[in-house]
Design an enzyme around this catalytic site. Structure first.
Site: not given
Length: 752
Positions: A636, A703, A707
């Site tokens: 994923t 983390k 993005e």
């Protein structure tokens, strides 16, 4: 069998429902007596409504009502009642509040009818008269009216300068300065926004497309004076969002308004054209000036950004701040200002701010490296830093050098000829570019609930969202491993305000925030199980030290004594417990935040081929090497990076909302004229996850990767286009006409 699932490439647990059509999105929920709404949008950008004639629409059999500012009563006047959790400073847009038009395609009426087709037809019969006012929608014509960006929006941190950038720039041996531009860009997820509202005279149930069910509950409760407990927002599946669903959109307000008034279920959706009537990535002008020593040491950075906002809110992004933290430099001057226009307030869009600012900074770094006659990768490595110079703190972890090394090796960077126009493939000019990327690694407070039943089934839940990123799957993996039971016995629930509170699903913080809460609550259930194992007389581990016991594959055992064991279900039966239910909270450690800066990092390498005659640009290869802490699910996570790279290619070469300043309206408001990549546009993309251990960022060491995949792509592509052609296109998107025009201008300048 083992129940070690974290870090494994598990397939999506929601995949079967999605590919078989069983997954229900906001517009898929049907109830008895459902009515349908259609929104009428304004045809002007600014002015006053002088009259609305709805008589022809209301005369149609089956049309139930037409809502406008003229007949909507008792709306709150206080602006805070319309504020949501992601709102910037200013006054939020208030639908049907008065007759003032503040932007083109503002909703001015809502038709409710027994069928969607009838509502749509009836909307065409409504006649709206306006008194037009002078408007302004050009960022560049209003730069003289810019003002310092204010605080007020979640996540926004004002930029900090240091040293004396002007003096260092003047004294430097090598220097460049340039302007970079990009137009507005709009969200175009596959799923359009839609809301179904059901009022039973006591409680309101709403099916909505959103990245924050609690945000919508907060928004609706405040506007309509409903207790939060009487408002339930449900959003189990979201067909793409990445920022567009952070704030409640106006169809939510309208569906609830109509349902409360008519005492009937109401569904209201936006058309594809109306998806261009709300927020977008703001048009931005950036000015950069960089200087370096002859040895390639970065001596000064000056970065200014001017972005649009609406007349009624002050939308802000972290654009220029990245230029102060990505490289070592003692002299940095940053400036970020806003320009008010007669458009709707911009909206977060994947990697807001960073994807804008990093493109400019990484392009400028490439320009300076060219002036130095230095390989751009070597230039970046020479100015690498392990310290956040803005806050004078080390990074909690930073494997960016490994990203450079592994990415360059996979890409074959060592074979790059430094000179532009030096590499060819037949009639195509070949170029290679590189860029760095960074993004915050935040954790937000979050809650989760776990219910373990005596049949061995575990249900874990949190009121977060899954916009297609894999939240369902990674939370299931975390829960299964922490509690030591088979993944097929775990169900994760989300997207419902009846579930424990979770933050907005954005900022790449969901895995860290909700994942840590899931880890905590499953650890709490595990402790209770082991307590039963050592406190229950019939247990083989009666009066054992519970800290020496483990759970794996649904079995409690002592790793040092294989002769004993008992199943989770059996210990619950022996203890007379039918279920164990716990709710737990997890949040960031403030002490860690004071000591460290926490970021994810990436290095992006891109190859382009440019037709020398036509100026067309093809991105033929991209290698994206990412350091993002613990990767919970490589499958994923890779999908996230692939999607980010595709969007980065789109930003670099295709996406542009065309604003016609004569009408103050975005004109290419459809998927035919607003260009996004198709299969033919996307070629080889290689994703590398660099090993990175971080014991302080959060309990999972993760983390987030939502993005980071997009941020460096536009810069790498722009740099590759220059390397291929010798043409520096600083105005995104990079289209064939710009490549050819700049090349022609350069030739004419040489001739003169």
């Amino acid at each position: 069998m083992t129940t070690k699932y974290i870090g494994k490439p598990a397939s999506r647990v929601d995949g079967l429902e999605k590919v078989t059509g069983k997954a229900r999105y906001s517009a898929d929920f049907k109830v008895e007596g459902l009515t349908y709404g259609f929104i009428v949008s304004s045809s002007i950008a600014k002015g006053k409504i002088t009259s609305i004639d709805s008589s022809r629409a209301l005369a149609l059999e089956g049309v139930l009502q037409v809502f406008t500012h003229e007949n909507v009563r008792n709306l709150p006047w206080f602006k805070l009642r319309y504020t949501d959790m992601d709102a910037p400073s200013g006054t939020p847009f208030r639908p049907f509040y008065d007759n003032t038009i503040r932007f083109s395609m503002q909703p001015v009426a809502l038709v409710i009818a027994e069928t969607f087709e009838l509502a749509r037809y009836a909307s065409s019969l409504i006649k709206v008269e306006y008194d037009k006012e002078t408007y302004t929608t050009s960022l560049y014509k209003n730069l003289s009216k810019s003002f310092k960006a204010p605080k007020g929006k979640i996540g926004y941190v004002p930029p900090k300068s240091r040293g004396n950038a002007d003096a260092a720039y003047q004294d430097a041996a090598f220097k460049i300065q340039a302007e970079y531009k990009h137009s507005a860009e709009h969200h175009n997820p596959m799923e359009l926004f839609s809301t179904t509202a059901i009022w039973d005279n006591e409680k309101l149930t709403v099916y909505d497309k959103t990245q924050g069910v609690s945000n919508c509950q907060f928004y609706i409760g405040n506007i309509f004076g409903l207790a939060y407990k009487d408002v339930r927002i449900i959003s189990p599946y979201v067909g793409g969002a990445f920022g567009s669903g952070l704030r409640p959109q106006h169809q939510l307000f309208m569906a609830v308004l109509a349902a409360l008034e008519l005492k009937r279920p109401v569904k209201v959706g936006l058309t594809r054209q109306q998806m261009f009537s709300f927020g977008h990535r703001p048009a931005t002008l950036q000015k950069l000036a960089l200087s370096a020593s002859p040895e390639g040491t970065l001596e000064s950075v000056r970065h200014e950004a001017y972005s649009e906002t609406s007349q009624f809110e002050n939308y802000t992004e972290v654009i220029v701040n990245w230029s102060a933290t990505m490289y070592a430099c003692e002299n940095v001057e940053l400036k970020y200002e806003l320009v008010k226009l007669d458009t709707f307030t911009p909206l977060d869009m994947r990697a807001p701010g960073a994807v804008t600012g990093v493109h400019a900074m990484e392009s400028a770094m490439d320009e300076l490296a060219f002036e130095l006659k230095m390989d751009p990768l070597i230039f970046r490595l020479k100015n690498y830093t392990d310290e956040d110079q803005v806050n004078e703190k080390p990074f909690s972890s930073k494997e960016l050098v490994a990203c450079y090394r592994e990415g360059a090796e996979k890409f074959g960077w060592a074979a790059r000829n430094v000179e532009p126009r030096s590499m060819r493939d037949g009639k195509n000019l070949v170029g290679w570019g590189v860029a760095t990327a960074a993004w915050d690694a935040n954790q937000m407070p979050s809650r989760a609930k776990a219910l373990l039943s005596i049949d061995g089934k575990l249900v874990v839940s949190s009121g977060t969202s899954d916009i297609g990123t894999g939240t369902y799957t990674i939370m299931t993996q975390i829960a299964a491993e922490i509690l030591g039971i088979a993944i097929e016995n775990v169900t994760f629930k989300l997207g419902d305000t009846n579930l424990p509170l979770a933050p907005l699903e954005g900022g790449s913080w969901t895995a860290a925030s909700v994942g840590s809460a899931v880890k905590t609550v499953c650890e709490d259930v595990r402790k209770i199980l082991l307590k039963h194992a050592v406190k229950t007389k019939a247990s083989p581990f009666y009066q054992y030290d519970s800290t020496k016991l483990q759970i794996d594959s649904g079995e409690i055992f002592d790793p040092n004594d294989s002769s004993k064991g008992v199943s989770v279900t059996e210990i619950m039966r022996l203890a007379g417990v039918n279920s164990i239910e716990e709710t737990s909270t997890s949040g960031p450690n403030p002490l860690v935040g004071r000591k460290y800066t926490m970021n994810s990092h990436a290095a992006v390498f891109a190859e382009v081929k440019v037709d020398e005659d036509l100026g067309t640009v093809d991105v033929t290869r991209v290698v994206c090497a990412v350091a993002a802490g613990k990767i919970l699910n490589p499958k994923t996570a890779r999908s996230q990076i692939l999607g980010g790279v595709v969007w980065g290619i789109s930003k670099a070469l295709e996406e542009e909302s065309k604003l016609d300043h004569q009408y103050g309206r975005f004109m290419n408001h459809n998927l035919s004229e607003y260009h996004v990549p198709v299969n033919k546009d996307i070629n080889d993309i290689e994703v590398i996850f660099v090993e990175e251990k971080d014991d302080v960022v959060n309990p999972l060491g993760v983390k987030g990767v939502g993005e980071i995949g997009i941020i460096g792509v536009a810069g790498a592509i722009a740099n590759a286009v220059f390397h291929a052609t010798g043409v520096r296109v600083r105005n995104l998107p990079i289209t064939m006409d710009k490549v050819l025009q700049i090349a022609e201008d350069d030739r004419n300048q040489v001739a003169v």
